[in-house]
Design a protein around this motif. Structure first.
Motif, mmCIF file in Angstrom:
data_model
loop_
_atom_site.group_PDB
_atom_site.id
_atom_site.type_symbol
_atom_site.label_atom_id
_atom_site.label_comp_id
_atom_site.label_asym_id
_atom_site.label_seq_id
_atom_site.Cartn_x
_atom_site.Cartn_y
_atom_site.Cartn_z
ATOM 1 N N ARG A 1 -74.772 -14.398 -46.677
ATOM 2 C CA ARG A 1 -75.625 -15.534 -46.436
ATOM 3 C C ARG A 1 -76.483 -15.309 -45.201
ATOM 4 N NH1 ARG A 1 -74.849 -20.547 -48.749
ATOM 5 N NH2 ARG A 1 -74.479 -20.205 -50.952
ATOM 6 N N THR A 2 -77.732 -15.780 -45.225
ATOM 7 C CA THR A 2 -78.694 -15.494 -44.178
ATOM 8 C C THR A 2 -78.958 -16.713 -43.323
ATOM 9 O OG1 THR A 2 -80.504 -16.071 -45.637
ATOM 10 C CG2 THR A 2 -79.758 -13.789 -45.671
ATOM 11 N N ASP B 1 -89.354 -17.258 -44.149
ATOM 12 C CA ASP B 1 -88.010 -16.798 -43.816
ATOM 13 C C ASP B 1 -87.429 -15.956 -44.953
ATOM 14 O OD1 ASP B 1 -85.559 -17.025 -41.983
ATOM 15 O OD2 ASP B 1 -84.763 -17.683 -43.912
ATOM 16 N N ASN B 2 -87.646 -16.385 -46.189
ATOM 17 C CA ASN B 2 -87.190 -15.595 -47.331
ATOM 18 C C ASN B 2 -87.916 -14.258 -47.401
ATOM 19 O OD1 ASN B 2 -85.230 -17.347 -48.379
ATOM 20 N ND2 ASN B 2 -86.764 -18.576 -49.424
ATOM 21 N N GLN C 1 -86.129 -11.998 -45.065
ATOM 22 C CA GLN C 1 -84.851 -11.564 -45.637
ATOM 23 C C GLN C 1 -85.073 -10.480 -46.694
ATOM 24 O OE1 GLN C 1 -82.401 -12.713 -43.995
ATOM 25 N NE2 GLN C 1 -83.466 -14.419 -43.016
ATOM 26 N N GLN C 2 -86.067 -10.672 -47.542
ATOM 27 C CA GLN C 2 -86.313 -9.721 -48.626
ATOM 28 C C GLN C 2 -86.830 -8.376 -48.111
ATOM 29 O OE1 GLN C 2 -88.804 -11.367 -51.718
ATOM 30 N NE2 GLN C 2 -87.571 -13.246 -51.905
ATOM 31 N N TRP D 1 -86.357 -7.139 -44.976
ATOM 32 C CA TRP D 1 -85.662 -6.870 -43.720
ATOM 33 C C TRP D 1 -85.623 -5.379 -43.392
ATOM 34 C CZ3 TRP D 1 -83.595 -10.115 -39.982
ATOM 35 C CH2 TRP D 1 -82.734 -9.532 -39.045
ATOM 36 N N TYR E 1 -84.323 -13.166 -34.608
ATOM 37 C CA TYR E 1 -83.231 -13.255 -35.576
ATOM 38 C C TYR E 1 -81.975 -12.590 -35.033
ATOM 39 C CZ TYR E 1 -86.089 -14.944 -39.476
ATOM 40 O OH TYR E 1 -86.879 -15.709 -40.296
ATOM 41 N N ARG F 1 -78.567 -12.387 -39.696
ATOM 42 C CA ARG F 1 -79.963 -12.576 -40.095
ATOM 43 C C ARG F 1 -80.378 -14.046 -40.053
ATOM 44 N NH1 ARG F 1 -81.009 -8.283 -45.094
ATOM 45 N NH2 ARG F 1 -79.990 -6.501 -44.113
ATOM 46 N N ARG F 2 -79.761 -14.790 -39.166
ATOM 47 C CA ARG F 2 -80.149 -16.183 -38.966
ATOM 48 C C ARG F 2 -81.317 -16.254 -37.994
ATOM 49 N NH1 ARG F 2 -74.557 -19.219 -37.534
ATOM 50 N NH2 ARG F 2 -74.858 -17.913 -35.693
#
Length: 282
Positions: A3-4, A180-181, A184-185, A187, A245, A250-251
């Motif tokens: 979970r991010t 933000d997504n 994450q994608q 990263w 972050y 990865r928050r």
């Protein structure tokens, strides 16, 4: 993937307006109240909706926005004097089987009064949610709605007529919190020094703005990214946005730059706050 940033379990320090709302499933639906096949169908649909709501995972966290008074302050969080608290934002996210479906954000001033609210509705892509933002202090509203290959942006400013613009949606389109997504994608690409270009939807300007996302630095467990305008000429004229972050979870830890909340203290033409927003998680 673990979970991010958007999936951390957290609790805000004050009551969130949504926290106490009961799910619509608390309503006592009676099939006898209406007759025939229609009520049976409605009852089945209602039961399915309640089941989906009951199985949805709810995640909450909050951020505190502090004033940035100069360009130099945008590159360092630590100053001798703590800057003024401008507002807090309370995020409520709803997931279904690890898929983000919905986000609600309440923006409250330091006294706790609601000043604005935002909703994101996620469909096929985490990068391009539909969204609405409403400033409750004044007659201001903006939104974006995505359809196959198209985006429609709406803007309503105080004392002005509503503006709408519909245009083709590029393949690299990002809308609102979808950035933000995107991080994450992409990263691993970003960590390895590869820039990521994307078009950001701006209902306030009724246009798409080209941005470039790059790695700024890695400081132990903290990873710093920078967003600048894709145009090198314009990038010199506009301050970049900084995002920090946590490298492991990865928050999102902090955001620095122009926000989506207006400063209306002068009573004249409102300009959005330039702030650092620090996010808090359990």
């Amino acid at each position: 993937m673990a979970r991010t940033a958007e999936t951390a379990r957290v609790s805000p320090p004050m009551e969130n307006g949504m926290n106490n709302k009961r799910l619509p499933c608390s309503y006592k639906f009676s099939p006898q109240s209406v007759s025939g096949t229609l009520v049976s169908s409605l009852y089945i649909l209602f039961a399915l909706l309640c089941s989906a709501a009951a199985n949805a995972e709810v995640i909450r966290f909050y951020g505190e926005a502090f004033a940035l008074n100069s360009r130099s302050e945008q590159t360092a969080e630590n100053t001798e004097k703590e800057p003024d608290l401008l507002y807090r934002e309370y995020h409520t996210l709803r997931y279904k089987e690890d898929t983000l479906l919905y986000r609600h954000v309440e923006y409250r001033d330091p006294s706790g009064e609601l000043i604005a609210s935002k909703e994101n509705f996620y469909h096929s892509s985490g990068l391009t949610p539909d969204f609405t933002l409403q400033d409750h202090r004044r007659e201001y509203y903006e939104s974006a709605v995505i359809s196959p290959g198209k985006i429609q942006m709406t803007l309503k400013e105080p004392g002005e007529k509503k503006k709408q613009k519909r245009m083709s949606a590029p393949d690299n389109l990002v809308v609102d919190a979808g950035f933000d997504n995107l991080i994450q994608q992409r990263w691993n690409d970003l960590i390895n020094g590869q820039p990521v270009d994307f078009g950001f939807a701006s209902p306030a300007r009724q246009s798409l703005i080209g941005f470039r996302l790059t790695l700024d630095s890695i400081d132990g467990q903290q990873v710093n990214f920078k967003m600048t305008l894709s145009s090198r000429l314009l990038a010199w004229l506009v301050d970049p946005l900084f995002l920090r972050y946590d490298r492991t979870t990865r928050r999102l830890l902090s955001y620095q730059g122009l926000t989506n909340i207006a400063d209306i203290s002068d009573g004249a033409d409102a300009e959005n706050y330039n702030a650092i927003i620090r996010y808090h998680y359990d």
